[in-house]
Design an enzyme around this catalytic site. Structure first.
Site, PDB file in Angstrom:
ATOM      1  CB  SER A   1       3.567   2.026-121.505  1.00 11.20           C
ATOM      2  OG  SER A   1       3.219   1.576-122.782  1.00 11.20           O
TER       3      SER A   1
ATOM      4  CD  GLU B   1       3.975  -1.712-126.730  1.00 13.07           C
ATOM      5  OE1 GLU B   1       4.832  -2.590-126.852  1.00 13.07           O
ATOM      6  OE2 GLU B   1       2.994  -1.621-127.473  1.00 13.07           O
TER       7      GLU B   1
ATOM      8  CE1 TYR C   1       8.723   2.829-123.633  1.00 14.16           C
ATOM      9  CE2 TYR C   1       6.832   1.449-124.142  1.00 14.16           C
ATOM     10  CZ  TYR C   1       7.350   2.637-123.671  1.00 14.16           C
ATOM     11  OH  TYR C   1       6.504   3.626-123.228  1.00 14.16           O
TER      12      TYR C   1
HETATM   13  P1  NAP Z   1       8.731  11.240-126.126  1.00 11.53           P
HETATM   14  O1  NAP Z   1       8.077  12.278-126.966  1.00 11.53           O
HETATM   15  O2  NAP Z   1       9.586  10.210-126.777  1.00 11.53           O
HETATM   16  O3  NAP Z   1       9.620  12.012-125.026  1.00 11.53           O
HETATM   17  C1  NAP Z   1      10.569  11.345-124.249  1.00 11.53           C
HETATM   18  C2  NAP Z   1      11.283  12.350-123.376  1.00 11.53           C
HETATM   19  O4  NAP Z   1      12.243  11.646-122.557  1.00 11.53           O
HETATM   20  C3  NAP Z   1      12.074  13.427-124.138  1.00 11.53           C
HETATM   21  O5  NAP Z   1      11.926  14.651-123.481  1.00 11.53           O
HETATM   22  C4  NAP Z   1      13.503  12.938-124.021  1.00 11.53           C
HETATM   23  O6  NAP Z   1      14.457  13.956-124.075  1.00 11.53           O
HETATM   24  C5  NAP Z   1      13.469  12.361-122.609  1.00 11.53           C
HETATM   25  N1  NAP Z   1      14.593  11.458-122.324  1.00 11.53           N
HETATM   26  C6  NAP Z   1      14.969  10.356-122.995  1.00 11.53           C
HETATM   27  N2  NAP Z   1      16.043   9.791-122.412  1.00 11.53           N
HETATM   28  C7  NAP Z   1      16.345  10.556-121.333  1.00 11.53           C
HETATM   29  C8  NAP Z   1      17.342  10.495-120.335  1.00 11.53           C
HETATM   30  N3  NAP Z   1      18.290   9.552-120.316  1.00 11.53           N
HETATM   31  N4  NAP Z   1      17.329  11.432-119.345  1.00 11.53           N
HETATM   32  C9  NAP Z   1      16.421  12.428-119.372  1.00 11.53           C
HETATM   33  N5  NAP Z   1      15.462  12.550-120.308  1.00 11.53           N
HETATM   34  C10 NAP Z   1      15.418  11.622-121.275  1.00 11.53           C
HETATM   35  O7  NAP Z   1       7.662  10.467-125.261  1.00 11.53           O
HETATM   36  P2  NAP Z   1       6.126  10.834-124.948  1.00 11.53           P
HETATM   37  O8  NAP Z   1       5.274  10.279-126.032  1.00 11.53           O
HETATM   38  O9  NAP Z   1       6.015  12.251-124.557  1.00 11.53           O
HETATM   39  O10 NAP Z   1       5.861   9.899-123.673  1.00 11.53           O
HETATM   40  C11 NAP Z   1       6.114  10.362-122.359  1.00 11.53           C
HETATM   41  C12 NAP Z   1       6.268   9.172-121.433  1.00 11.53           C
HETATM   42  O11 NAP Z   1       5.087   8.394-121.441  1.00 11.53           O
HETATM   43  C13 NAP Z   1       7.382   8.205-121.795  1.00 11.53           C
HETATM   44  O12 NAP Z   1       7.893   7.678-120.594  1.00 11.53           O
HETATM   45  C14 NAP Z   1       6.680   7.119-122.578  1.00 11.53           C
HETATM   46  O13 NAP Z   1       7.407   5.914-122.505  1.00 11.53           O
HETATM   47  C15 NAP Z   1       5.371   7.061-121.824  1.00 11.53           C
HETATM   48  N6  NAP Z   1       4.201   6.614-122.571  1.00 11.53           N
HETATM   49  C16 NAP Z   1       3.881   7.198-123.758  1.00 11.53           C
HETATM   50  C17 NAP Z   1       2.728   6.821-124.406  1.00 11.53           C
HETATM   51  C18 NAP Z   1       2.305   7.480-125.699  1.00 11.53           C
HETATM   52  O14 NAP Z   1       1.446   6.912-126.386  1.00 11.53           O
HETATM   53  N7  NAP Z   1       2.817   8.644-126.027  1.00 11.53           N
HETATM   54  C19 NAP Z   1       1.897   5.837-123.842  1.00 11.53           C
HETATM   55  C20 NAP Z   1       2.258   5.263-122.633  1.00 11.53           C
HETATM   56  C21 NAP Z   1       3.405   5.686-121.986  1.00 11.53           C
HETATM   57  P3  NAP Z   1      15.155  14.411-125.476  1.00 11.53           P
HETATM   58  O15 NAP Z   1      14.205  15.405-126.076  1.00 11.53           O
HETATM   59  O16 NAP Z   1      16.431  15.003-124.999  1.00 11.53           O
HETATM   60  O17 NAP Z   1      15.318  13.183-126.318  1.00 11.53           O
HETATM   61  O1  F7E Z   2       3.138   1.691-133.387  1.00 14.38           O
HETATM   62  C1  F7E Z   2       2.288  -0.531-136.180  1.00 14.38           C
HETATM   63  C2  F7E Z   2       3.269  -1.014-135.126  1.00 14.38           C
HETATM   64  O2  F7E Z   2       5.241   2.972-133.050  1.00 14.38           O
HETATM   65  C3  F7E Z   2       1.763   1.419-133.317  1.00 14.38           C
HETATM   66  C4  F7E Z   2       4.780   4.487-127.788  1.00 14.38           C
HETATM   67  O3  F7E Z   2       4.356   5.782-127.424  1.00 14.38           O
HETATM   68  O4  F7E Z   2       2.565   3.599-127.569  1.00 14.38           O
HETATM   69  C5  F7E Z   2       3.648   3.747-128.473  1.00 14.38           C
HETATM   70  O5  F7E Z   2       4.134   2.486-128.880  1.00 14.38           O
HETATM   71  C6  F7E Z   2       1.433   0.191-134.148  1.00 14.38           C
HETATM   72  C7  F7E Z   2       2.380  -0.990-133.897  1.00 14.38           C
HETATM   73  O6  F7E Z   2       3.459   2.915-131.221  1.00 14.38           O
HETATM   74  C8  F7E Z   2       4.316   0.978-138.753  1.00 14.38           C
HETATM   75  O7  F7E Z   2       3.797  -2.285-135.474  1.00 14.38           O
HETATM   76  C9  F7E Z   2       2.715  -0.457-138.665  1.00 14.38           C
HETATM   77  O8  F7E Z   2       1.630  -2.174-133.834  1.00 14.38           O
HETATM   78  O9  F7E Z   2       3.055   4.224-133.228  1.00 14.38           O
HETATM   79  P1  F7E Z   2       3.778   3.029-132.770  1.00 14.38           P
HETATM   80  P2  F7E Z   2       3.585   1.709-130.170  1.00 14.38           P
HETATM   81  O10 F7E Z   2       4.610   0.733-130.560  1.00 14.38           O
HETATM   82  O11 F7E Z   2       2.210   1.209-129.904  1.00 14.38           O
HETATM   83  C10 F7E Z   2       2.868   2.877-126.362  1.00 14.38           C
HETATM   84  C11 F7E Z   2       1.623   2.854-125.503  1.00 14.38           C
HETATM   85  C12 F7E Z   2       4.071   3.401-125.669  1.00 14.38           C
HETATM   86  O12 F7E Z   2       4.164   3.359-124.448  1.00 14.38           O
HETATM   87  C13 F7E Z   2       5.240   3.750-126.528  1.00 14.38           C
HETATM   88  O13 F7E Z   2       6.156   4.591-125.839  1.00 14.38           O
HETATM   89  O14 F7E Z   2       1.592   0.518-135.523  1.00 14.38           O
HETATM   90  N1  F7E Z   2       2.950  -0.032-137.384  1.00 14.38           N
HETATM   91  N2  F7E Z   2       3.535   0.139-139.509  1.00 14.38           N
HETATM   92  C14 F7E Z   2       3.936   0.862-137.425  1.00 14.38           C
HETATM   93  N3  F7E Z   2       4.534   1.569-136.432  1.00 14.38           N
HETATM   94  C15 F7E Z   2       5.526   2.412-136.765  1.00 14.38           C
HETATM   95  N4  F7E Z   2       6.124   3.150-135.797  1.00 14.38           N
HETATM   96  N5  F7E Z   2       5.938   2.559-138.077  1.00 14.38           N
HETATM   97  C16 F7E Z   2       5.361   1.859-139.121  1.00 14.38           C
HETATM   98  O15 F7E Z   2       5.745   1.986-140.272  1.00 14.38           O
END
Ligand code: NAP
Ligand code: F7E
Length: 329
Positions: free
Chosen positions: A123, A125, A147
């Protein structure tokens, strides 16, 4: 027929990746963890085409059994505790799932079949308090949340197992990617659902933490293609996947409210309780390596993405009953 095993198949990315791999002719297996109520909303439409295996990243033996049973050619490790604010509330659990869970998956592969190709969901992050802009594969990591710290561990253990055991293991450093299937607590979906509820007269205010944070936001459907492309290369490697464009939460809000002809200033309320103990203020990715080596590029623009999400939430609310709305809000 090639076989893929996806952890996190019930999540946003898991559902898009499963669809994509099915379209490529794969047999798709997905890991689901036990829950008292089913959480299959995102993959219900795929139920007939995929096979679900029970397992948990916390439980090494379940991973070994799943790999032995499914005999995959490719493993996509998408499972994680992925919500950044929750990682302060449950920092140890986040480390155990999002960090150590990667090692458990890699150990299972090592034990069962070293020829399996492995994708790790790393990520942006990990860049956190950024050391250079834009961020690329060589940019130093400085995570700003438990995270982010856990993801740095997951990234380096993937690199380490590749170098130690010659595994075909890739780390995709993906910047924020969103969709109508995004979890409701993430800011893009919170805004798209909030806007739809206000437009439908079901709410009047939307509380946000801050409007200044900036992210490089893309469409999840585009990003899962990059995951697959990484595993089709001759050699395993790590890639940044991003649009190269930075937008603020304020711009997100402006576009979303404009989509339904509302003035955002009348409805947005800033709530300090939503601020994070440490914030990642601005991210912008440089995907030149992925563009050159994988031939990947994003197709959906930021405006296209926000409009797609608002339209989808408007459609969802049009056919929903009041009890369900209370659940969503
Ligand atoms: P998500 O919607 O939160 O999905 C997370 C998945 O992980 C769900 O299927 C959840 O299952 C499963 N999970 C959580 N804890 C588990 C455990 N202990 N054992 C097995 N499965 C478990 O996340 P996403 O947005 O699809 O992201 C997919 C991956 O990419 C994650 O690793 C995330 O950190 C990473 N990532 C996401 C982003 C983004 O912007 N979306 C960016 C960079 C990296 P349940 O349904 O049972 O909760
Ligand atoms: O926040 C700001 C918050 O929670 C984005 C995950 O998929 O992407 C995701 O992480 C920004 C942050 O995503 C609210 O402070 C303001 O600056 O949508 P977010 P994230 O934290 O960037 C990365 C790449 C991952 O890997 C993670 O798994 O928006 N923000 N106000 C807010 N965010 C939330 N959630 N709620 C608010 O009210």
């Amino acid at each position: 027929m090639r076989k893929a095993f996806i952890t996190g198949i019930t999540g946003q990315d898991g559902s898009y990746l499963a669809e994509f791999l099915l379209s490529k002719g794969y047999k798709v297996y997905g890991m689901i963890r036990r829950s008292s109520v089913p959480k299959l909303d995102r993959i219900l439409h795929l139920e007939k085409d995929i096979e679900l295996i029970s397992g948990d990243l916390m439980d090494e033996s379940s991973l070994i059994k799943a790999i032995e049973l499914t005999k995959p050619d490719e493993v996509y490790n998408l499972a994680a505790q992925s919500f950044v604010p929750a990682s302060w509330e449950q920092s140890i659990l986040t480390g155990k799932i999002t960090g150590l869970g990667v090692t458990r998956m890699l150990e299972a592969i090592l034990m069962v079949n070293r020829n399996i190709r492995f994708y790790q969901a790393s990520s942006s992050e990990m860049f956190g308090n950024v050391h250079e802009t834009p961020q690329k594969e060589t940019t130093v990591f400085y995570p700003r949340s438990p995270y982010g710290v856990a993801k740095v561990y997951g990234h380096w253990i993937t690199v380490n197992f590749r170098e130690s055991y010659n595994l075909f293991a890739c780390s995709g450093i993906l910047f924020n990617h969103e969709s109508p299937r995004r979890g409701l607590e993430f800011v893009t979906r919170k805004v798209s659902m909030g806007v739809a509820m206000i437009k439908m007269g079901m709410a009047d205010k939307l509380k946000l933490g801050n409007l200044d944070a900036k992210r490089d936001w893309g469409f999840a459907g585009d990003y899962v293609e990059a995951m697959w492309m990484m595993l089709q290369q001759k050699k395993p490697d790590d890639f940044v996947i991003a649009t190269g464009e930075t937008r603020s939460v304020k711009e997100l809000v402006e576009i979303a409210f404009k989509r339904v002809d509302l003035k955002w200033e009348k409805h947005i309320v800033l709530d300090k309780s939503l601020l994070r103990p440490a914030e990642v203020h601005e991210l912008r990715g440089d995907s030149s390596k992925a563009i050159k080596q994988l031939g990947w590029k994003p197709k959906v623009t930021f405006e296209g993405l926000v409009n797609m999400m608002v339209d989808s939430d408007m459609d969802k609310l049009k056919g929903i009953d009041k009890d369900k709305i209370r659940e969503l809000s």
